[in-house]
Write a protein that holds these residues in place. Structure first.
Motif, PDB file in Angstrom:
ATOM      1  N   ASP A  36       0.887  -1.157   0.000  1.00  0.00           N
ATOM      2  CA  ASP A  36       0.000   0.000   0.000  1.00  0.00           C
ATOM      3  C   ASP A  36       0.932   1.215   0.000  1.00  0.00           C
ATOM      4  N   VAL A  37       1.003   1.932  -1.122  1.00  0.00           N
ATOM      5  CA  VAL A  37       2.025   2.970  -1.272  1.00  0.00           C
ATOM      6  C   VAL A  37       1.441   4.345  -1.593  1.00  0.00           C
ATOM      7  N   VAL A  38       2.188   5.353  -1.199  1.00  0.00           N
ATOM      8  CA  VAL A  38       1.922   6.739  -1.597  1.00  0.00           C
ATOM      9  C   VAL A  38       3.250   7.272  -2.101  1.00  0.00           C
ATOM     10  N   PHE A  39       3.248   7.823  -3.305  1.00  0.00           N
ATOM     11  CA  PHE A  39       4.460   8.414  -3.848  1.00  0.00           C
ATOM     12  C   PHE A  39       4.094   9.680  -4.606  1.00  0.00           C
ATOM     13  N   ASP A  40       5.088  10.560  -4.740  1.00  0.00           N
ATOM     14  CA  ASP A  40       4.882  11.817  -5.463  1.00  0.00           C
ATOM     15  C   ASP A  40       5.183  11.614  -6.931  1.00  0.00           C
ATOM     16  N   CYS A  41       4.235  11.971  -7.755  1.00  0.00           N
ATOM     17  CA  CYS A  41       4.393  11.927  -9.197  1.00  0.00           C
ATOM     18  C   CYS A  41       4.703  13.349  -9.648  1.00  0.00           C
ATOM     19  N   ALA A  42       5.728  13.535 -10.449  1.00  0.00           N
ATOM     20  CA  ALA A  42       6.151  14.872 -10.876  1.00  0.00           C
ATOM     21  C   ALA A  42       5.044  15.615 -11.611  1.00  0.00           C
ATOM     22  N   THR A  43       4.207  14.894 -12.354  1.00  0.00           N
ATOM     23  CA  THR A  43       3.170  15.563 -13.144  1.00  0.00           C
ATOM     24  C   THR A  43       1.812  15.614 -12.454  1.00  0.00           C
ATOM     25  N   ASP A  44       1.519  14.646 -11.561  1.00  0.00           N
ATOM     26  CA  ASP A  44       0.186  14.559 -10.973  1.00  0.00           C
ATOM     27  C   ASP A  44       0.146  14.692  -9.450  1.00  0.00           C
ATOM     28  N   GLY A  45       1.281  14.929  -8.813  1.00  0.00           N
ATOM     29  CA  GLY A  45       1.294  15.058  -7.358  1.00  0.00           C
ATOM     30  C   GLY A  45       1.225  13.716  -6.655  1.00  0.00           C
ATOM     31  N   PRO A  46       0.793  13.700  -5.384  1.00  0.00           N
ATOM     32  CA  PRO A  46       0.760  12.453  -4.613  1.00  0.00           C
ATOM     33  C   PRO A  46      -0.195  11.424  -5.222  1.00  0.00           C
ATOM     34  N   ARG A  47       0.259  10.179  -5.266  1.00  0.00           N
ATOM     35  CA  ARG A  47      -0.543   9.077  -5.802  1.00  0.00           C
ATOM     36  C   ARG A  47      -0.622   7.979  -4.748  1.00  0.00           C
ATOM     37  N   HIS A  48      -1.791   7.402  -4.574  1.00  0.00           N
ATOM     38  CA  HIS A  48      -1.989   6.295  -3.638  1.00  0.00           C
ATOM     39  C   HIS A  48      -2.454   5.085  -4.424  1.00  0.00           C
ATOM     40  N   HIS A  49      -1.744   3.965  -4.267  1.00  0.00           N
ATOM     41  CA  HIS A  49      -2.109   2.729  -4.963  1.00  0.00           C
ATOM     42  C   HIS A  49      -1.820   1.530  -4.078  1.00  0.00           C
ATOM     43  N   ILE A  50      -2.501   0.447  -4.389  1.00  0.00           N
ATOM     44  CA  ILE A  50      -2.232  -0.834  -3.748  1.00  0.00           C
ATOM     45  C   ILE A  50      -1.771  -1.785  -4.850  1.00  0.00           C
ATOM     46  N   PHE A  51      -0.552  -2.304  -4.683  1.00  0.00           N
ATOM     47  CA  PHE A  51       0.032  -3.229  -5.643  1.00  0.00           C
ATOM     48  C   PHE A  51       0.136  -4.615  -5.030  1.00  0.00           C
ATOM     49  N   GLU A  52       0.058  -5.616  -5.876  1.00  0.00           N
ATOM     50  CA  GLU A  52       0.290  -6.995  -5.448  1.00  0.00           C
ATOM     51  C   GLU A  52       1.217  -7.646  -6.447  1.00  0.00           C
ATOM     52  N   GLY A  53       2.113  -8.504  -5.949  1.00  0.00           N
ATOM     53  CA  GLY A  53       3.023  -9.221  -6.827  1.00  0.00           C
ATOM     54  C   GLY A  53       4.126  -9.888  -6.035  1.00  0.00           C
ATOM     55  N   PRO A  54       4.968 -10.651  -6.725  1.00  0.00           N
ATOM     56  CA  PRO A  54       6.076 -11.323  -6.034  1.00  0.00           C
ATOM     57  C   PRO A  54       7.209 -10.347  -5.752  1.00  0.00           C
ATOM     58  N   LEU A  55       8.046 -10.716  -4.806  1.00  0.00           N
ATOM     59  CA  LEU A  55       9.231  -9.923  -4.512  1.00  0.00           C
ATOM     60  C   LEU A  55      10.240 -10.082  -5.643  1.00  0.00           C
ATOM     61  N   LEU A  56      10.830  -8.991  -6.056  1.00  0.00           N
ATOM     62  CA  LEU A  56      11.857  -9.015  -7.095  1.00  0.00           C
ATOM     63  C   LEU A  56      12.968  -9.984  -6.723  1.00  0.00           C
ATOM     64  N   ARG A  57      13.399  -9.992  -5.452  1.00  0.00           N
ATOM     65  CA  ARG A  57      14.501 -10.872  -5.042  1.00  0.00           C
ATOM     66  C   ARG A  57      14.142 -12.342  -5.190  1.00  0.00           C
ATOM     67  N   ASP A  58      12.865 -12.718  -4.998  1.00  0.00           N
ATOM     68  CA  ASP A  58      12.462 -14.109  -5.161  1.00  0.00           C
ATOM     69  C   ASP A  58      12.505 -14.523  -6.628  1.00  0.00           C
ATOM     70  N   VAL A  59      12.017 -13.653  -7.501  1.00  0.00           N
ATOM     71  CA  VAL A  59      11.990 -13.963  -8.938  1.00  0.00           C
ATOM     72  C   VAL A  59      13.410 -14.045  -9.483  1.00  0.00           C
TER      73      VAL A  59
END
Length: 169
Positions: A36-59
């Motif tokens: 569950d993340v919030v990050f600043d987008c240079a063009t659209d300001g703060p963005r809130h999203h929920i992502f699901e997926g495997p860990l990069l280190r596992d893959v």
């Protein structure tokens, strides 16, 4: 090439088992984590999203990078270059994702806000970043390789692009 094939990422470089992985592969072969993340987008300001997926280190770990897993210093030399469908790319260090170092839970997202990324392609998610610049969309490639030792040069040998010596101070 089928539409499904176009959303595959190539896992390549200094690995024993290079692979072409679809979003379905990433979803079905590895444990899914949620960010569950919030990050600043240079063009659209703060963005809130929920992502699901495997860990990069596992893959990447399943592809067996060409380091000695028992040696921390060997692992810490490795880099990962992630490229998206639009050409945007970023570089990460293995140490960022390694549990003995940074232990950052970076994801190869298979879902965004509950919607599958099957047709769009996987997305790199760096939950610890405040800025969205390393959130790579439609990943096409994850390259893994060792970083060589940079050339050593003394201050006397350092020169600018216009061949003038670099002066200290």
């Amino acid at each position: 090439m089928s539409p499904l094939r176009s959303s595959c990422l190539l896992l390549r470089g200094e690995v024993a088992y290079p692979a072409s992985l679809s979003v379905a592969d990433l979803r079905d072969r590895w444990e899914q984590h949620r960010a569950d993340v919030v990050f600043d987008c240079a063009t659209d300001g703060p963005r809130h999203h929920i992502f699901e997926g495997p860990l990069l280190r596992d893959v990447v770990g399943a592809a067996r990078p060409a380091f000695d897993a028992r040696r921390r210093k060997d692992r810490s030399r490795f880099l990962l270059a992630v490229t998206g469908g639009d050409g945007h790319h970023t570089v990460l260090s293995w140490a960022e994702i390694d549990a003995d170092f940074g232990d950052v839970p970076i994801l190869l997202a298979t879902a965004l806000d509950g919607r599958s990324l099957e047709s769009a392609g996987s997305q790199l998610v760096v939950p610890s970043d405040r800025c969205g610049a390393r959130y790579i969309s439609a990943i096409t490639s994850v390259w893994v390789g060792a970083c060589g030792v940079p050339e050593r040069s003394s201050a006397r040998q350092a020169r600018r692009a216009d061949d003038r010596p670099v002066r200290n101070g």
